[in-house]
Design an enzyme around this catalytic site. Structure first.
Site, mmCIF file in Angstrom:
data_model
loop_
_atom_site.group_PDB
_atom_site.id
_atom_site.type_symbol
_atom_site.label_atom_id
_atom_site.label_comp_id
_atom_site.label_asym_id
_atom_site.label_seq_id
_atom_site.Cartn_x
_atom_site.Cartn_y
_atom_site.Cartn_z
ATOM 1 N N CYS A 76 15.799 18.069 11.691
ATOM 2 C CA CYS A 76 16.968 17.340 11.522
ATOM 3 C C CYS A 76 17.661 17.630 10.238
ATOM 4 O O CYS A 76 17.118 17.744 9.205
ATOM 5 C CB CYS A 76 16.688 15.938 11.343
ATOM 6 S SG CYS A 76 17.766 14.760 11.452
ATOM 7 N N CYS B 270 16.833 12.020 5.184
ATOM 8 C CA CYS B 270 16.210 10.652 5.135
ATOM 9 C C CYS B 270 14.684 10.989 4.454
ATOM 10 O O CYS B 270 13.804 11.374 5.206
ATOM 11 C CB CYS B 270 15.985 10.051 6.198
ATOM 12 S SG CYS B 270 17.511 10.045 7.447
ATOM 13 N N CYS C 239 11.353 10.415 6.385
ATOM 14 C CA CYS C 239 11.163 11.139 7.586
ATOM 15 C C CYS C 239 10.323 12.449 7.897
ATOM 16 O O CYS C 239 10.885 13.389 7.365
ATOM 17 C CB CYS C 239 12.672 11.138 8.532
ATOM 18 S SG CYS C 239 12.324 11.493 10.041
ATOM 19 N N CYS D 269 12.170 3.860 25.153
ATOM 20 C CA CYS D 269 13.193 4.412 24.100
ATOM 21 C C CYS D 269 13.100 5.913 23.595
ATOM 22 O O CYS D 269 11.930 6.290 23.416
ATOM 23 C CB CYS D 269 12.774 3.464 22.789
ATOM 24 S SG CYS D 269 13.789 3.697 21.479
ATOM 25 N N CYS E 123 16.631 2.660 26.268
ATOM 26 C CA CYS E 123 16.866 2.528 24.859
ATOM 27 C C CYS E 123 16.981 3.981 24.476
ATOM 28 O O CYS E 123 16.356 4.991 24.669
ATOM 29 C CB CYS E 123 15.952 1.852 24.081
ATOM 30 S SG CYS E 123 16.288 1.776 22.248
ATOM 31 N N CYS F 91 20.047 -2.294 18.583
ATOM 32 C CA CYS F 91 18.568 -2.439 17.977
ATOM 33 C C CYS F 91 18.840 -1.825 16.723
ATOM 34 O O CYS F 91 19.149 -0.663 16.419
ATOM 35 C CB CYS F 91 17.598 -1.717 19.063
ATOM 36 S SG CYS F 91 15.941 -1.533 18.000
ATOM 37 N N ARG G 122 11.104 -7.003 15.969
ATOM 38 C CA ARG G 122 10.050 -6.006 16.448
ATOM 39 C C ARG G 122 9.289 -5.582 15.140
ATOM 40 O O ARG G 122 9.549 -5.143 14.003
ATOM 41 C CB ARG G 122 10.646 -4.446 16.864
ATOM 42 C CG ARG G 122 9.425 -3.852 17.584
ATOM 43 C CD ARG G 122 10.102 -2.545 18.268
ATOM 44 N NE ARG G 122 10.652 -2.806 19.581
ATOM 45 C CZ ARG G 122 11.776 -2.825 19.729
ATOM 46 N NH1 ARG G 122 12.522 -1.948 18.940
ATOM 47 N NH2 ARG G 122 12.312 -3.055 21.005
HETATM 48 N N1 SAM Z 1 17.569 10.674 14.223
HETATM 49 C C1 SAM Z 1 18.119 9.406 14.736
HETATM 50 C C2 SAM Z 1 18.591 8.401 13.515
HETATM 51 O O1 SAM Z 1 17.947 8.468 12.482
HETATM 52 O O2 SAM Z 1 19.178 7.464 13.789
HETATM 53 C C3 SAM Z 1 16.981 8.664 15.414
HETATM 54 C C4 SAM Z 1 15.478 8.710 15.063
HETATM 55 S S1 SAM Z 1 14.967 8.127 13.618
HETATM 56 C C5 SAM Z 1 13.346 8.688 13.384
HETATM 57 C C6 SAM Z 1 14.870 6.362 13.968
HETATM 58 C C7 SAM Z 1 14.141 5.413 12.821
HETATM 59 O O3 SAM Z 1 12.789 5.466 12.531
HETATM 60 C C8 SAM Z 1 15.084 5.582 11.481
HETATM 61 O O4 SAM Z 1 16.178 5.095 11.116
HETATM 62 C C9 SAM Z 1 13.795 4.970 10.543
HETATM 63 O O5 SAM Z 1 13.997 3.706 10.380
HETATM 64 C C10 SAM Z 1 12.404 5.057 11.122
HETATM 65 N N2 SAM Z 1 11.534 5.826 10.655
HETATM 66 C C11 SAM Z 1 11.454 7.335 10.476
HETATM 67 N N3 SAM Z 1 10.417 7.842 9.839
HETATM 68 C C12 SAM Z 1 9.631 6.719 9.631
HETATM 69 C C13 SAM Z 1 8.416 6.732 8.701
HETATM 70 N N4 SAM Z 1 7.914 7.524 8.364
HETATM 71 N N5 SAM Z 1 8.120 5.421 8.750
HETATM 72 C C14 SAM Z 1 8.619 4.071 9.345
HETATM 73 N N6 SAM Z 1 9.881 4.220 9.854
HETATM 74 C C15 SAM Z 1 10.429 5.522 10.068
HETATM 75 C C1 DTB Z 2 12.468 2.339 14.857
HETATM 76 O O1 DTB Z 2 12.986 1.331 14.109
HETATM 77 N N1 DTB Z 2 11.273 2.698 14.559
HETATM 78 C C2 DTB Z 2 11.075 3.815 15.531
HETATM 79 C C3 DTB Z 2 12.106 3.713 16.552
HETATM 80 N N2 DTB Z 2 13.046 2.594 15.802
HETATM 81 C C4 DTB Z 2 13.017 4.820 16.770
HETATM 82 C C5 DTB Z 2 10.588 5.080 15.041
HETATM 83 C C6 DTB Z 2 9.464 4.959 14.019
HETATM 84 C C7 DTB Z 2 9.314 6.537 13.710
HETATM 85 C C8 DTB Z 2 7.759 6.291 12.709
HETATM 86 C C9 DTB Z 2 7.710 7.977 12.351
HETATM 87 C C10 DTB Z 2 7.386 8.941 13.349
HETATM 88 O O2 DTB Z 2 6.444 8.514 14.301
HETATM 89 O O3 DTB Z 2 8.088 9.839 13.337
HETATM 90 FE FE1 SF4 Z 3 16.776 12.932 11.198
HETATM 91 FE FE2 SF4 Z 3 14.465 11.610 10.443
HETATM 92 FE FE3 SF4 Z 3 17.036 10.741 9.292
HETATM 93 FE FE4 SF4 Z 3 16.649 10.317 11.962
HETATM 94 S S1 SF4 Z 3 15.556 9.408 10.434
HETATM 95 S S2 SF4 Z 3 18.358 11.165 10.949
HETATM 96 S S3 SF4 Z 3 15.422 12.313 12.736
HETATM 97 S S4 SF4 Z 3 15.786 12.624 9.233
#
Ligand code: SAM
Ligand code: DTB
Ligand code: SF4
Length: 352
Positions: free
Chosen positions: A59, A63, A66, A103, A134, A194, A266
């Site tokens: 990506c 973030c 992530c 989702c 979703c 959401c 949630r």
């Molecule tokens: N890339 C898209 C975005 O960021 O809008 C969608 C997927 S992203 C993984 C969705 C959400 O997952 C993020 O906004 C974040 O709140 C949550 N998330 C990602 N990595 C995480 C982690 N290591 N622990 C907890 N929540 C996480």
């Molecule tokens: C949200 O708030 N949590 C979910 C969903 N929306 C997409 C994602 C959590 C991701 C946790 C890290 C992972 O499994 O990559």
């Molecule tokens: Fe990309 Fe992860 Fe950020 Fe979503 S949360 S925009 S997958 S880096």
């Protein structure tokens, strides 16, 4: 406020008020949250959604939490957009274990024009299976929200993640204003929102309160508010962050419940690191939705049969789909869940 005072839906929360909610004695806060919860929901029902990563890793966003960001080396296997048929197979499996919402998440800055037709086919196909749909695909423009709504997308997940003040410490490649704009387009198109955030990134109490104020002071509350506990992944800049005090996490759920009384709150990422007692407290504080199935996007989640055993021990029933909450549908979901639980028990017993 007493736990029985009628809760009103407000959009004018101040920082001082929200901090006062957080700073109450724990028992008073939980009692108040449970009282609000019971005015709007059956306290013994929890909605279950299953996640699938339809495009994984690489990506362009940075973030810091992530594992899918291309800026950090987390050793993740990257995958391009999944085939529509494979997505539908995963959705059918989710339905078979009793999930009511599917989702789909993509590690994109935003969907590209060439990806959109596939994404729309996924929405149509999942919807046709009788599941709520979703997606979480990053930033959207108005044309894209309209197309997704027309294809049958029920919910769009786009998290604000934290307060506007702390946000720049976590993400520099996408602005808070961009996120609010995407949420406004989702709303305009008629889809449900959401949106929530993450605890455990080094944020202060003001930041936690600030996130909830942003969400609750939107013109309409998000229908779904995911509260994630940071899953610390090696290679990400937040891998060594301090653990959140479990009671502070429960407080966040309780305050979210009080501020957004009609929303589903949630209990999201991080359940694998929580014991059953903590999850029971989360439900008592007003959480009424979980991710169900052994994987989140790239990290683990409790096994489905384990969740069903916990539901059974707590007398919790899974919630039916909104548009199909008739008795027959409810019975079908419950049957799927019982089969899921018993099949694993049988397997375990046989292999012991
Ligand atoms: N890339 C898209 C975005 O960021 O809008 C969608 C997927 S992203 C993984 C969705 C959400 O997952 C993020 O906004 C974040 O709140 C949550 N998330 C990602 N990595 C995480 C982690 N290591 N622990 C907890 N929540 C996480
Ligand atoms: C949200 O708030 N949590 C979910 C969903 N929306 C997409 C994602 C959590 C991701 C946790 C890290 C992972 O499994 O990559
Ligand atoms: Fe990309 Fe992860 Fe950020 Fe979503 S949360 S925009 S997958 S880096």
């Amino acid at each position: 406020m007493s736990a029985t005072a009628a809760s009103v839906t407000r959009h004018d929360w101040s920082l001082a008020e929200v901090k006062a909610l957080f700073e109450q004695p724990f028992n008073d806060l939980i009692f108040q949250a449970q009282g609000v919860h019971r005015q709007h929901f059956d306290a013994n029902r929890v909605q279950v959604s299953t996640l699938l990563s339809i495009k994984t890793g690489a990506c362009p966003e940075d973030c810091k939490y992530c594992p899918q960001s291309g800026h950090y080396n987390t050793g993740l296997d990257k995958e391009k957009l999944m085939e529509v048929q494979k997505v539908l197979e995963a959705a059918a499996e989710a339905k078979a274990i009793g999930s009511t919402r599917f989702c789909m998440g993509a590690a994109w800055k935003h969907p590209s024009a060439k990806d959109m037709p596939y994404v729309l086919k996924m929405v149509e196909g999942v919807k046709a299976l009788g599941l709520e749909t979703c997606m979480t695909l990053g930033k959207l423009d108005q044309e894209q929200t309209k197309a997704l709504a027309a294809a049958g997308l029920d919910y769009y997940n786009h998290n604000l993640d934290t307060s506007p003040e702390f946000y720049g410490n976590i993400i520099t490649t996408r602005t808070y204003a961009d996120r609010l704009e995407t949420l406004s387009y989702v709303r305009e198109s008629g889809m449900k929102i959401c949106s929530g955030g993450i605890l455990g990134m080094g944020e202060s109490l003001n930041d936690r309160a600030g996130l909830l104020i942003q969400l609750a002071n939107l013109p309409e509350h998000p229908e779904s508010v995911p509260i994630n506990m940071l899953v610390k992944v090696k290679g990400t800049p937040l891998a060594e962050e301090q653990d959140v005090d479990p009671f502070d996490f429960i407080r966040m759920l309780a305050v979210a419940r009080i501020m957004m009384p009609k929303s589903h709150v949630r209990l999201s990422a991080g359940r694998e690191q929580m014991n059953e007692q903590m999850q029971a407290l989360a439900f008592l504080a007003g959480a009424n939705s979980i991710f169900y199935g052994e994987k989140l996007l790239t990290t683990g989640n409790p096994q489905a049969d384990k969740d069903m055993l916990l539901f059974e021990r707590l007398g919790i029933q899974p919630e039916a789909r909104e548009e199909h909450d008739d008795e027959v549908h409810q019975a079908a979901i419950e049957q799927a869940l019982v089969e899921q639980r018993d099949s694993k028990l049988f397997y375990d017993a046989a292999s012991a």
